[in-house]
Design a protein around this motif. Structure first.
Motif, PDB file in Angstrom:
ATOM      1  N   UNK A  20      -7.736  10.130   9.923  1.00 20.83           N
ATOM      2  CA  UNK A  20      -8.215  11.099   8.955  1.00 20.83           C
ATOM      3  C   UNK A  20      -8.444  12.523   9.669  1.00 20.83           C
ATOM      4  N   UNK A  21      -8.981  12.669  10.855  1.00 20.75           N
ATOM      5  CA  UNK A  21      -9.077  13.910  11.204  1.00 20.75           C
ATOM      6  C   UNK A  21      -7.644  14.704  11.538  1.00 20.75           C
ATOM      7  N   UNK A  22      -6.421  14.080  11.752  1.00 23.55           N
ATOM      8  CA  UNK A  22      -5.325  14.698  12.027  1.00 23.55           C
ATOM      9  C   UNK A  22      -4.447  15.026  10.764  1.00 23.55           C
ATOM     10  N   UNK A  23      -5.057  14.546   9.501  1.00 19.91           N
ATOM     11  CA  UNK A  23      -4.352  14.761   8.233  1.00 19.91           C
ATOM     12  C   UNK A  23      -3.818  16.125   8.173  1.00 19.91           C
ATOM     13  N   UNK A  24      -2.717  16.658   7.880  1.00 16.79           N
ATOM     14  CA  UNK A  24      -2.371  17.963   7.460  1.00 16.79           C
ATOM     15  C   UNK A  24      -2.244  18.953   8.933  1.00 16.79           C
ATOM     16  N   UNK A  25      -2.809  18.258   9.976  1.00 21.99           N
ATOM     17  CA  UNK A  25      -2.587  18.959  11.193  1.00 21.99           C
ATOM     18  C   UNK A  25      -1.283  18.427  12.025  1.00 21.99           C
ATOM     19  N   UNK A  26      -1.322  17.031  12.061  1.00 20.34           N
ATOM     20  CA  UNK A  26      -0.216  16.470  12.944  1.00 20.34           C
ATOM     21  C   UNK A  26       0.357  15.304  12.075  1.00 20.34           C
ATOM     22  N   UNK A  27       1.736  15.148  12.887  1.00 21.84           N
ATOM     23  CA  UNK A  27       2.650  14.373  12.034  1.00 21.84           C
ATOM     24  C   UNK A  27       2.071  12.798  12.383  1.00 21.84           C
ATOM     25  N   UNK A  28       1.649  12.060  11.492  1.00 23.63           N
ATOM     26  CA  UNK A  28       1.062  10.788  11.754  1.00 23.63           C
ATOM     27  C   UNK A  28       2.354   9.865  11.464  1.00 23.63           C
ATOM     28  N   UNK A  29       2.120   8.744  12.321  1.00 20.71           N
ATOM     29  CA  UNK A  29       3.390   7.573  12.253  1.00 20.71           C
ATOM     30  C   UNK A  29       2.653   6.340  12.436  1.00 20.71           C
ATOM     31  N   UNK A  30       3.213   5.484  11.813  1.00 19.60           N
ATOM     32  CA  UNK A  30       2.534   3.916  11.794  1.00 19.60           C
ATOM     33  C   UNK A  30       3.730   3.059  12.354  1.00 19.60           C
ATOM     34  N   UNK A  31       3.380   2.333  13.448  1.00 22.99           N
ATOM     35  CA  UNK A  31       4.442   1.291  13.745  1.00 22.99           C
ATOM     36  C   UNK A  31       3.978  -0.153  13.632  1.00 22.99           C
ATOM     37  N   UNK A  32       4.819  -0.890  13.270  1.00 25.88           N
ATOM     38  CA  UNK A  32       4.284  -2.255  13.188  1.00 25.88           C
ATOM     39  C   UNK A  32       5.004  -3.201  13.844  1.00 25.88           C
ATOM     40  N   UNK A  33       4.275  -3.981  14.844  1.00 26.92           N
ATOM     41  CA  UNK A  33       4.763  -5.012  15.472  1.00 26.92           C
ATOM     42  C   UNK A  33       4.907  -6.500  14.704  1.00 26.92           C
ATOM     43  N   UNK A  34       6.096  -6.860  14.365  1.00 26.38           N
ATOM     44  CA  UNK A  34       5.959  -8.008  13.353  1.00 26.38           C
ATOM     45  C   UNK A  34       5.780  -9.216  14.324  1.00 26.38           C
ATOM     46  N   UNK A  35       5.998  -9.272  15.416  1.00 30.87           N
ATOM     47  CA  UNK A  35       6.024 -10.179  16.483  1.00 30.87           C
ATOM     48  C   UNK A  35       5.408  -9.939  17.846  1.00 30.87           C
ATOM     49  N   UNK A  36       3.877  -9.731  17.572  1.00 34.87           N
ATOM     50  CA  UNK A  36       3.051  -9.139  18.738  1.00 34.87           C
ATOM     51  C   UNK A  36       3.103 -10.239  19.515  1.00 34.87           C
TER      52      UNK A  36
END
Ligand code: FAD
Length: 395
Positions: free
Chosen positions: A240-256
């Motif tokens: 939330x604090x980065x919204x609109x300020x930085x590019x936010x990415x989500x990485x999913x590890x399907x086989x952790x």
């Protein structure tokens, strides 16, 4: 409600002004209708679960601990139980029983409850609190005022941020507000294809301009707009604090549970079995059906290619697609879907031992209206109980 109970216990005449037709509309929907009252972890362990301003809560959490909350409800006749992750619920699994218990205590202590009583203004005179105006006409005066108006999330329950307006009028600073514990909108169109897919045992990482800000193992869910589910909601507090300020990415590890090497070995074993099949028909034991075509696209391998012709490099791309499925977080969903509001009345101007305003004497702020928020697990209600308790006892 907790503040009113404590103030009344101390012998004060208390009036509770509630704009709705009943008490605890938000409480009613907590914990999917079961109300996760608090968390039975060591009291010290409450602090790391608080995302904003944990140190401010020292007196509050120790003044009325999570175990005091359980004791309070048990003494008032509400049996509780502890579930996975130390989450505390009413034994009946009914949030309405929590509300009923509070309401009964309020009645027993003679707290006067006024329904349909929306505080519309706060009257100040020479820097002092004088009165509150209800429904633009009725005036209420008193020795002290406790503002427990909540945040902005799920406004349908009555929490429409009125307290922020009142605090501002009294010269208080409101920090940046954002929906939190909220799902993400994802830019990649293919998430729509995955709608309804629930993944257990995945590891999720969130990055802001490439720097990791959150990593968690658990459950998540694809929706028609993006992603949701426990690990995503918890991650939103940090995003939330980065919204609109930085590019936010989500990485999913399907086989952790598997390293890249172990996953490659596993893929090789699958390929051995499916040696004469096409690539697109070789993944059904490795991935949920809905994910197969997405992962095939992400791997860049021709879906019709024979498995025995797939190169080592292509296999590595396949492993990468499974261990680091990358999505772009476009935005957070709105307040109406957010479990909490991040930001609020700055705690710098509030006394942490009593919740009294440092600007206006005899005015107190408690609960989600303050710049306090925590992850899921009963911690947000613990904030409300503890701060409400202190303010009620300061009377
Ligand atoms: C779907 C959902 C599930 C949740 N589940 C959990 C959970 O299981 N466990 C947990 O710990 N937390 C949970 N939370 C978070 C938790 O409910 C809140 O943090 C908590 O209720 C905040 O308490 P509060 O008393 O500060 O504010 P609120 O509960 O928002 O109460 C504010 C009250 O003030 C009234 N009000 C507002 N403005 C005025 C006005 N001007 N005049 C008169 N009355 C006014 C409102 O009508 C409301 O009754 C959940 C939240 C949501 C939305």
């Amino acid at each position: 409600m907790m503040a009113a109970i404590q103030a009344a216990k101390n012998g004060h005449q208390v009036i509770l002004l509630e704009k709705n037709e009943k008490l605890g509309k938000k409480l009613f929907i907590t914990g999917k209708g079961r109300c996760n009252i608090t968390n039975a972890c060591d009291t010290e362990e409450l602090f790391p679960q608080v995302v904003s301003n944990p140190k401010f809560l020292y007196s509050a959490f120790y003044g009325f601990t999570n175990f005091d909350v359980i004791d309070f409800f048990e003494k008032e006749g509400l049996k509780t139980k502890i579930e996975r992750g130390n989450r505390v619920f009413p034994l009946s699994d009914k949030s309405s029983d929590v509300i009923f218990t509070l309401q009964r205590k309020l009645n027993e202590l003679g707290v006067e409850i006024r329904y349909h009583a929306q505080v519309t203004d706060i009257k100040l005179e020479e820097g002092k609190w004088k009165a509150v105006v209800v429904n633009d006409k009725e005036i209420f005066k008193g020795d002290s005022l406790i503002i427990a108006t909540g945040g902005l999330s799920y406004p349908i329950t009555g929490s429409t941020g009125d307290g922020f307006r009142f605090a501002q009028k009294m010269g208080h600073k409101i920090t940046k507000l954002s929906p939190s514990l909220v799902p993400f909108n994802i830019s990649q169109d293919y998430v729509k294809e995955l709608q309804g897919l629930s993944l257990k045992n995945v590891e999720v990482a969130i990055t802001a301009d490439g720097r990791e800000i959150y990593r968690e193992f658990g459950e998540m869910l694809f929706t028609h707009f993006g992603v949701s589910g426990p690990v995503v909601l918890s991650g939103s507090c940090y995003a939330a604090p980065y919204v609109g300020k930085k590019k936010l990415g989500l990485t999913i590890d399907l086989k952790p549970a598997l390293s890249f090497e172990q996953l490659d070995a596993r893929i090789l074993r699958e390929f051995d079995e499916y040696i004469n099949k096409q690539f697109k028909n070789s993944l059904e034991r490795l991935l949920p059906r809905k994910l197969i075509s997405v992962i095939i696209t992400l791997s860049g391998i021709d879906p019709d290619k024979k498995v025995n012709l797939i190169t080592k490099e292509e296999r590595q791309n396949l492993s990468l697609a499974m261990k680091a499925m990358k999505l772009n977080i476009e935005s957070l969903r709105e307040y109406k879907e957010a479990i909490i509001t991040q930001g609020g009345i700055s705690v710098k101007e509030v006394n942490p031992s009593t919740m009294e305003s440092k600007r206006i004497k005899n005015v107190y702020f408690v609960g989600e209206a303050l710049d306090l928020d925590a992850v899921t697990g009963g911690y947000n209600l613990q904030i409300a109980w503890s701060t409400g308790y202190l303010a009620g006892n300061a009377q």
